[in-house]
Scaffold this motif. Sequence first.
Motif, short mmCIF file in Angstrom:
data_model
loop_
_atom_site.label_atom_id
_atom_site.label_comp_id
_atom_site.label_asym_id
_atom_site.label_seq_id
_atom_site.Cartn_x
_atom_site.Cartn_y
_atom_site.Cartn_z
N THR A 271 0.75 -1.07 0.16
CA THR A 271 -0.14 0.06 0.00
C THR A 271 0.85 1.36 0.08
N TRP A 272 0.46 2.30 -0.12
CA TRP A 272 1.10 3.79 -0.21
C TRP A 272 1.73 3.95 1.03
N ALA A 273 0.93 3.65 2.21
CA ALA A 273 1.09 3.69 3.55
C ALA A 273 2.40 2.73 3.88
N GLU A 274 2.46 1.80 3.58
CA GLU A 274 3.57 0.98 3.59
C GLU A 274 4.84 1.32 2.79
N PHE A 275 4.53 1.84 1.53
CA PHE A 275 5.72 2.23 0.60
C PHE A 275 6.39 3.53 1.42
N TRP A 276 5.61 4.53 2.06
CA TRP A 276 6.07 5.56 2.68
C TRP A 276 6.74 5.08 4.19
N LEU A 277 6.26 4.06 4.79
CA LEU A 277 6.85 3.50 5.81
C LEU A 277 8.17 2.91 5.35
N ILE A 278 8.34 2.33 4.28
CA ILE A 278 9.59 1.75 4.04
C ILE A 278 10.62 2.96 3.51
N PHE A 279 10.14 3.97 2.89
CA PHE A 279 10.93 5.21 3.01
C PHE A 279 11.54 5.56 4.16
N GLY A 280 10.62 5.53 5.07
CA GLY A 280 11.02 6.28 6.42
C GLY A 280 12.29 5.05 7.13
N ARG A 281 11.94 4.04 7.01
CA ARG A 281 12.57 2.73 7.72
C ARG A 281 14.19 3.11 6.89
N ASN A 282 14.23 3.59 5.84
CA ASN A 282 15.69 3.81 5.20
C ASN A 282 16.42 4.71 6.22
N LEU A 283 16.08 5.59 6.83
CA LEU A 283 16.70 6.31 7.60
C LEU A 283 17.10 5.58 9.04
N THR A 284 16.30 4.67 9.59
CA THR A 284 16.88 3.97 10.73
C THR A 284 17.92 2.91 10.13
N TYR A 285 17.72 2.51 8.89
CA TYR A 285 18.55 1.49 8.37
C TYR A 285 19.92 2.13 8.22
N LYS A 286 19.84 3.32 7.93
CA LYS A 286 21.09 4.20 7.71
C LYS A 286 22.00 4.26 8.81
N VAL A 287 21.33 4.10 10.12
CA VAL A 287 22.19 4.50 11.23
C VAL A 287 23.12 3.09 11.27
N ILE A 288 22.76 1.88 11.08
CA ILE A 288 23.62 0.70 10.93
C ILE A 288 24.54 0.92 10.17
N LEU A 289 24.31 1.65 8.79
CA LEU A 289 25.51 1.58 7.81
C LEU A 289 26.46 2.57 8.12
N LEU A 290 26.03 3.72 9.08
CA LEU A 290 26.90 4.89 9.42
C LEU A 290 28.09 4.24 10.30
N ILE A 291 27.75 3.11 11.07
CA ILE A 291 28.73 2.35 12.09
C ILE A 291 29.29 1.12 11.49
N ALA A 292 29.27 0.97 9.95
CA ALA A 292 29.72 -0.21 9.46
C ALA A 292 31.22 0.00 9.14
N ILE A 293 31.99 -0.95 9.48
CA ILE A 293 33.51 -0.72 9.35
C ILE A 293 33.94 -1.41 8.05
N THR A 294 33.25 -2.04 7.36
CA THR A 294 33.68 -2.81 6.29
C THR A 294 33.45 -1.89 5.14
N PRO A 295 34.10 -2.24 3.71
CA PRO A 295 34.16 -1.38 2.64
C PRO A 295 32.62 -1.52 2.27
#
Length: 361
Positions: A271-295
Amino acid sequence: MPQLTEPQNEEQQLLHKLRPSRIILPVLIGLSVVGFMFWRSYKPGDLAPLANAKPVWLLIMAVVLVARDAGYVYRIRYLTQKVLSWRASLDVIMIWEFSSCVLPSAVGGTAVAPVLLHKEGIPLGKSVAYIMATAMLDNLYYVLAVPLVVLIGGDALYPHEALQGGLVATLRVAFIASYVFVSAYAFLMVYAIFVNPKSVRRLFIRLFSIAGLRRWRNKAYQHGNELVLASAQLRGNGVAYWLRAALSTAFVWTARYLVIGCLISAFIDVTWAEFWLIFGRNLTYKVILLIAITPGGAGIAEGAFPTFFGKFIGTPTMTNFMVLLYRIVTYYLYLVLGAIFLPRWITRIFGKKEAEEIMAS
């Protein structure tokens, strides 16, 4: 005015960072993690949704990817006040993306970007200023986007369905802490560039004179000098310059965060609600990537993907396929493009002999 000294053996340092052999490790890590995930989860019939792929959404995803890169090219060309040609801008962005893939996520392509601009004929001081401007704009986008997605998604931004309560709480704390840190640093950069850079430099020096932080004092002093220099280079630009830079930044980051939603929508009904929630979860997902030490976050990005987006996809096997496809179009693609653009750029800047030597390393 403080002057930045050009690094010794600048060419060797740059080419060493970008040598082709650096591709091997992240590819092995990423594919090994995905392979293990498939081995652990595969069940016959789990990939049935692939037969119902929606070509329109695949086309939209491709358009978003191309538009994102076009936006990056546009931004760097106009940030540098058209000193870079369109071809040079494209080369810089492709090698910048390649650098982000072969260096740790916390470092990204920013480590080599000033040198790329400098070798394109822009003075080193201005090169540093332009890269700091992109960093400031990128951080400000994050600062403005987070409250919006929190308003839309609320507590659903955190993957309660995949993590236990304690881990969700840890992620929430990390997300809030990263937001506070990025916000503080973004506004500090704004103050330094547009108001009083010398006071920020003094702040850095005093802060990193504290016991336990002194080992980074020289780097803090250098960063303070860079802010002073960036202020001198950028402060005189008009409203139109910054408006164009801000709009192009918003465009490229919005496109970047739309990719996963477009990819999932190509195979799964959301749904469009899920689509925009996926968009929002990208920003919490980014927190994990910010601390990633691998290339390029290799292995970590793949491993964390199902936690954040698995609920929208369905079976673990289908989720793992999405992981693989997502990394192909946003990571491995740029390793391939880097292998194409890098030797061309080295040949144009350093000469054919240097290109042959570095590509053979």
